[in-house]
Design an enzyme around this catalytic site. Structure first.
Site, mmCIF file in Angstrom:
data_model
loop_
_atom_site.group_PDB
_atom_site.id
_atom_site.type_symbol
_atom_site.label_atom_id
_atom_site.label_comp_id
_atom_site.label_asym_id
_atom_site.label_seq_id
_atom_site.Cartn_x
_atom_site.Cartn_y
_atom_site.Cartn_z
ATOM 1 N N CYS A 116 0.793 -1.224 0.000
ATOM 2 C CA CYS A 116 0.000 0.000 0.000
ATOM 3 C C CYS A 116 0.832 1.285 0.000
ATOM 4 C CB CYS A 116 -0.942 0.001 1.193
ATOM 5 S SG CYS A 116 -1.959 -1.492 1.294
ATOM 6 N N HIS A 265 -3.547 6.742 0.575
ATOM 7 C CA HIS A 265 -3.900 5.386 0.141
ATOM 8 C C HIS A 265 -5.389 5.173 0.357
ATOM 9 C CE1 HIS A 265 -4.311 1.130 -0.149
ATOM 10 N NE2 HIS A 265 -4.431 0.947 1.146
ATOM 11 N N ASN A 295 -10.185 -1.137 -2.549
ATOM 12 C CA ASN A 295 -8.792 -0.928 -2.158
ATOM 13 C C ASN A 295 -7.904 -1.679 -3.140
ATOM 14 O OD1 ASN A 295 -6.228 -1.164 -0.989
ATOM 15 N ND2 ASN A 295 -7.013 -1.351 1.093
#
Length: 338
Positions: A116, A265, A295
């Site tokens: 990430c 993020h 995500n």
């Protein structure tokens, strides 16, 4: 002339297959569509096909990039590829991608496994290569197929993650700096909280044996060959480390008021809302672009930046602070001048 690294183009692709909240509600009747969206802020996630790997998505993203820029393939002198779902243990997926794209054999290429925070780390690597004269035109690729690690019976991660790839062109430019103020952090004591426990050299998969299926207290089922996430630990880490990282970017010469947009993020709605409130950032400057794709790990920031460009929210001359954080634990931030 001083060399400066600058982002000049971003493109991304999503797989064709969609996993909607309606699909998830059928699999998990205890969570209806509204509850799933309320918890995650996500409506759809795109899922790679059975025979579709990270390199396939990466290839598509790079081809899309080449279709929109005025640059010969022979001018690309480096590919940096961030993935935690490589095609093989070896060779490097970046080497496979170089050949598939028909790039010069003088082109450098390597993978790095970062998750990430990977996009920010990749920008730092690209900056170093360009500003030390080792490269002029770099494609930073982020490509992930986490869905291949997720057990279909584990709603704790299945509701969150989507597959994607992004290709970002970073070039040598004058005047700069255009990407600057890099800050990094690592706390490997949190590695166990976001992990695929078996499959590597530490705990190899047994040949012709299926790992044991088990369920946790919340009713999520998985094996040790699947992705495991300790959501409460990840949240606590994020609430502690990311405000500290954020503060470290600023000083008397550069303040929060100098920033036009904040691109964190794109983890999920609850996480981002909590961070925005903790850091006290205005909602109109805070990018949220995950409702349509979930995500997407290392691709989440470039997707958010590209969508902001498409919508006219991000334009030339603006200043962005990018913040990546997650698996590792790993975190990173930087300033991007558009």
């Amino acid at each position: 002339m001083k060399k400066s690294a600058r982002i000049t183009a971003i493109e991304y692709v999503l797989p064709i297959k969609t996993l909607s909240n309606e699909d998830l509600a059928r699999d998990f009747p205890e969570w209806d569509v509204d509850k799933i969206f309320g918890k995650t802020g996500i409506n759809n996630r795109q899922i790679a096909g059975v025979d579709e790997c990270a390199s396939d998505l990466a290839f598509q993203a790079c081809e899309k990039l080449f279709s929109t820029i005025d640059l010969e393939r022979s001018s690309i002198d480096f590919i940096i590829l961030c993935t935690q779902s490589p095609d093989y243990f070896l060779p490097s997926t970046a080497c496979i991608l170089q050949d598939r794209l028909g790039l010069s054999t003088h082109c450098g290429a390597f993978d790095y496994n970062q998750g990430c925070s990977g996009f920010i780390y990749g920008l730092g690597l690209a900056k170093g290569l360009i500003e030390t004269g080792q490269a002029k035109n770099i494609i930073l690729v982020t490509a992930e197929t986490y869905s291949k690690y997720i057990n279909p019976a584990d709603k704790s991660v299945r509701t969150l993650f989507g597959d994607a790839a992004a290709a970002t062109l970073v070039q040598c430019a004058a005047d700069g700096p255009y990407i600057d103020r890099f800050r990094y952090g690592t706390d490997g004591s949190g590695a166990k909280n976001l992990i695929v426990p078996i499959g590597g050299s530490r705990n190899p998969s047994a040949m012709n044996e299926s790992p044991e299926l088990y369920s946790d207290a919340s009713g999520n089922s998985r094996t040790d060959a699947n992705l495991y996430m300790n959501g409460s630990a990840i949240f606590e880490f994020s609430m502690t480390r990311i405000p500290q990282l954020f503060s470290s970017i600023f000083d008397e010469t550069f303040t929060v008021d100098d920033v036009d947009l904040f691109a964190f993020h794109q983890a999920n709605k609850f996480m981002l809302d909590s961070l925005r409130r903790r850091i006290k950032l205005p909602i109109e400057k805070f990018i949220s672009e995950f409702e349509h794709c979930g995500n997407t790990v290392s691709s989440s920031i470039p997707i958010a930046l590209k969508e902001s460009m498409n919508k006219g929210v991000l334009s030339e001359g603006q200043t962005v602070v990018g913040i990546g954080f997650g698996v590792g634990y790993s975190w990173a931030g930087c300033v991007i001048k558009w």
